[in-house]
Design a protein around this motif. Structure first.
Motif, PDB file in Angstrom:
ATOM      1  N   VAL A  88      -7.694  -8.251 -11.202  1.00  0.00           N
ATOM      2  CA  VAL A  88      -8.283  -9.673 -10.653  1.00  0.00           C
ATOM      3  C   VAL A  88      -9.139  -9.982 -11.833  1.00  0.00           C
ATOM      4  CG1 VAL A  88     -10.063  -9.940  -8.775  1.00  0.00           C
ATOM      5  CG2 VAL A  88      -8.424  -8.036  -8.356  1.00  0.00           C
ATOM      6  N   VAL A  89      -9.038 -11.381 -11.650  1.00  0.00           N
ATOM      7  CA  VAL A  89      -9.579 -12.237 -12.795  1.00  0.00           C
ATOM      8  C   VAL A  89     -10.950 -13.268 -12.055  1.00  0.00           C
ATOM      9  CG1 VAL A  89      -8.055 -11.961 -14.589  1.00  0.00           C
ATOM     10  CG2 VAL A  89      -7.712 -13.719 -13.053  1.00  0.00           C
ATOM     11  N   ASP A  90     -10.501 -13.396 -10.817  1.00  0.00           N
ATOM     12  CA  ASP A  90     -11.380 -14.259 -10.132  1.00  0.00           C
ATOM     13  C   ASP A  90     -11.319 -14.159  -8.652  1.00  0.00           C
ATOM     14  OD1 ASP A  90     -13.274 -16.242  -9.807  1.00  0.00           O
ATOM     15  OD2 ASP A  90     -12.124 -17.744 -10.518  1.00  0.00           O
ATOM     16  N   SER A  91     -12.208 -14.620  -7.861  1.00  0.00           N
ATOM     17  CA  SER A  91     -12.227 -14.188  -6.331  1.00  0.00           C
ATOM     18  C   SER A  91     -13.161 -15.127  -5.484  1.00  0.00           C
ATOM     19  CB  SER A  91     -12.492 -12.865  -6.019  1.00  0.00           C
ATOM     20  OG  SER A  91     -13.890 -12.638  -6.343  1.00  0.00           O
ATOM     21  N   ILE A  92     -12.469 -15.601  -4.438  1.00  0.00           N
ATOM     22  CA  ILE A  92     -13.226 -16.264  -3.389  1.00  0.00           C
ATOM     23  C   ILE A  92     -13.043 -15.560  -2.042  1.00  0.00           C
ATOM     24  CG2 ILE A  92     -13.369 -18.452  -2.157  1.00  0.00           C
ATOM     25  CD1 ILE A  92     -12.200 -19.922  -4.823  1.00  0.00           C
ATOM     26  N   GLY A  93     -14.069 -14.870  -1.763  1.00  0.00           N
ATOM     27  CA  GLY A  93     -14.067 -14.010  -0.453  1.00  0.00           C
ATOM     28  C   GLY A  93     -12.850 -13.114  -0.537  1.00  0.00           C
ATOM     29  N   ASP A  94     -11.936 -12.998   0.148  1.00  0.00           N
ATOM     30  CA  ASP A  94     -11.037 -11.804   0.249  1.00  0.00           C
ATOM     31  C   ASP A  94      -9.918 -12.321  -0.698  1.00  0.00           C
ATOM     32  OD1 ASP A  94     -12.349 -10.029   1.961  1.00  0.00           O
ATOM     33  OD2 ASP A  94     -11.411 -10.860   3.781  1.00  0.00           O
ATOM     34  N   TYR A  95      -9.811 -13.605  -1.359  1.00  0.00           N
ATOM     35  CA  TYR A  95      -8.686 -13.988  -2.036  1.00  0.00           C
ATOM     36  C   TYR A  95      -8.991 -13.568  -3.496  1.00  0.00           C
ATOM     37  CZ  TYR A  95      -7.349 -16.471   2.329  1.00  0.00           C
ATOM     38  OH  TYR A  95      -7.322 -16.639   3.621  1.00  0.00           O
ATOM     39  N   GLU A  96      -7.970 -13.289  -4.098  1.00  0.00           N
ATOM     40  CA  GLU A  96      -8.131 -12.863  -5.539  1.00  0.00           C
ATOM     41  C   GLU A  96      -7.122 -13.385  -6.305  1.00  0.00           C
ATOM     42  OE1 GLU A  96     -10.146  -8.459  -4.909  1.00  0.00           O
ATOM     43  OE2 GLU A  96      -8.047  -8.729  -4.818  1.00  0.00           O
ATOM     44  N   LEU A  97      -7.402 -14.018  -7.694  1.00  0.00           N
ATOM     45  CA  LEU A  97      -6.808 -14.482  -8.441  1.00  0.00           C
ATOM     46  C   LEU A  97      -6.298 -13.136  -9.084  1.00  0.00           C
ATOM     47  CD1 LEU A  97      -4.943 -16.663  -9.773  1.00  0.00           C
ATOM     48  CD2 LEU A  97      -6.806 -17.161 -11.173  1.00  0.00           C
ATOM     49  N   MET A  98      -4.907 -12.928  -9.415  1.00  0.00           N
ATOM     50  CA  MET A  98      -4.651 -11.545 -10.346  1.00  0.00           C
ATOM     51  C   MET A  98      -3.950 -12.154 -11.571  1.00  0.00           C
ATOM     52  SD  MET A  98      -3.658  -8.605  -7.581  1.00  0.00           S
ATOM     53  CE  MET A  98      -4.037  -7.616  -8.791  1.00  0.00           C
ATOM     54  N   ALA A  99      -4.159 -11.715 -12.698  1.00  0.00           N
ATOM     55  CA  ALA A  99      -3.411 -11.986 -13.787  1.00  0.00           C
ATOM     56  C   ALA A  99      -2.880 -10.810 -14.790  1.00  0.00           C
ATOM     57  CB  ALA A  99      -4.495 -12.640 -14.796  1.00  0.00           C
ATOM     58  N   LEU A 100      -1.839 -10.821 -15.161  1.00  0.00           N
ATOM     59  CA  LEU A 100      -1.173 -10.047 -16.294  1.00  0.00           C
ATOM     60  C   LEU A 100      -1.190 -10.698 -17.692  1.00  0.00           C
ATOM     61  CD1 LEU A 100       0.277  -7.562 -17.237  1.00  0.00           C
ATOM     62  CD2 LEU A 100       2.344  -8.556 -16.519  1.00  0.00           C
ATOM     63  N   SER A 101      -2.422 -10.404 -18.363  1.00  0.00           N
ATOM     64  CA  SER A 101      -2.752 -10.991 -19.827  1.00  0.00           C
ATOM     65  C   SER A 101      -2.050 -10.242 -20.616  1.00  0.00           C
ATOM     66  CB  SER A 101      -4.231 -11.075 -19.918  1.00  0.00           C
ATOM     67  OG  SER A 101      -4.574 -11.751 -21.115  1.00  0.00           O
ATOM     68  N   PHE A 102      -1.277 -11.132 -21.777  1.00  0.00           N
ATOM     69  CA  PHE A 102      -0.775 -10.699 -22.980  1.00  0.00           C
ATOM     70  C   PHE A 102      -1.622 -10.671 -24.100  1.00  0.00           C
ATOM     71  CE2 PHE A 102       3.155 -12.450 -21.015  1.00  0.00           C
ATOM     72  CZ  PHE A 102       3.557 -11.367 -20.127  1.00  0.00           C
ATOM     73  N   ASP A 103      -2.870 -11.457 -23.979  1.00  0.00           N
ATOM     74  CA  ASP A 103      -3.487 -11.843 -25.156  1.00  0.00           C
ATOM     75  C   ASP A 103      -5.002 -11.501 -24.827  1.00  0.00           C
ATOM     76  OD1 ASP A 103      -4.401 -14.095 -23.865  1.00  0.00           O
ATOM     77  OD2 ASP A 103      -3.397 -15.359 -25.422  1.00  0.00           O
TER      78      ASP A 103
END
Length: 247
Positions: free
Chosen positions: A137-152
């Protein structure tokens, strides 16, 4: 053996769009979606599906060109990863996501991001499945989450406008785009309900990248507001529209 194909400008007219293959009332939306895809393909948009009559596909694009209120550099954004019905439990979600990951690495992307939720939510990929592949999880708004698989080590984030989740208008307001083949028929049903019940309705089409990047909520292809408040990203048929309106 599972066989997958990518839609291209050469095969898109003959191939089906997985999510709307069985219902004739959505065919207008399918044609509109295909025209939208043709314009996006030159931007690096990928629509990969199982070569079978089923709802099994992944759809993603370079984040800079993705019609979603998320910002970041050199990422892929996954719009949709969908496996349904009898095709579940056969490894398709794994195969499609791993294809996207390998494609990102091959193209030297910084990572991949996708919208998820703290709890199971329709049309959003499950958080636990994504975590298994290293998404965080890299950011969120309420129950919604932005998820990321970062390589760098870099991280994308929601646009500030997306965090508003409200508008000034008190009318029933729907933001929608040509990206989803279901929107056209849903709009017809909502218009009928509003006309019959004398409800004021605003329909705001998201037809450019700039508009999509700056909408006042998380969802780029369908977002419903009522009395100024965000209500849902679920498509409204006549019955659901009445429920939202309290009719």
């Amino acid at each position: 053996m599972n066989e997958y194909i990518n839609l291209t400008k050469d095969n898109i007219n003959e191939e089906h769009i997985c999510c709307a293959i069985s219902d004739k009332k959505h065919q207008q939306g399918v044609e509109i979606k295909k025209e939208w895809l043709k314009s996006r393909m030159k931007e690096g948009h990928v629509f990969r599906k199982l070569n079978a009559q089923g709802k099994v596909f992944i759809e993603y694009a370079p984040l800079e060109k993705a019609w979603i209120p998320v910002q970041g550099n050199n990422y892929f954004y996954i719009y949709c990863l969908w496996v349904s019905g009898s095709f579940k439990g056969q490894g398709h979600a794994k195969n499609l996501l791993e294809y996207c990951i390998q494609d990102a690495k091959k193209k030297k992307k910084s990572g991949i991001c996708i919208l998820s939720s703290k709890k199971k939510t329709p049309y959003l990929s499950e958080k636990k499945f994504l975590q298994h592949y290293g998404f965080e999880v890299v950011d969120s708004i309420g129950d919604y989450e932005l998820m990321a698989l970062s390589f760098d080590g870099t991280k994308p984030s929601f646009m500030d406008t997306a965090k508003e989740m409200k508008i000034k208008s008190k009318k029933l307001t729907i933001y929608y785009s040509p990206q989803c083949p279901f929107t056209q028929n849903c709009i017809k049903e909502v218009e009928t309900v509003c006309k019959e019940n004398k409800v004021a309705l605003d329909l705001i089409v998201i037809d450019t990248l700039e508009i999509a990047k700056n909408i006042p909520c998380l969802f780029n292809n369908w977002a419903v507001f009522n009395q100024g408040k965000y209500e849902t990203h679920l498509m409204l048929n006549a019955n659901i529209a009445k429920k939202v309106l309290g009719i």
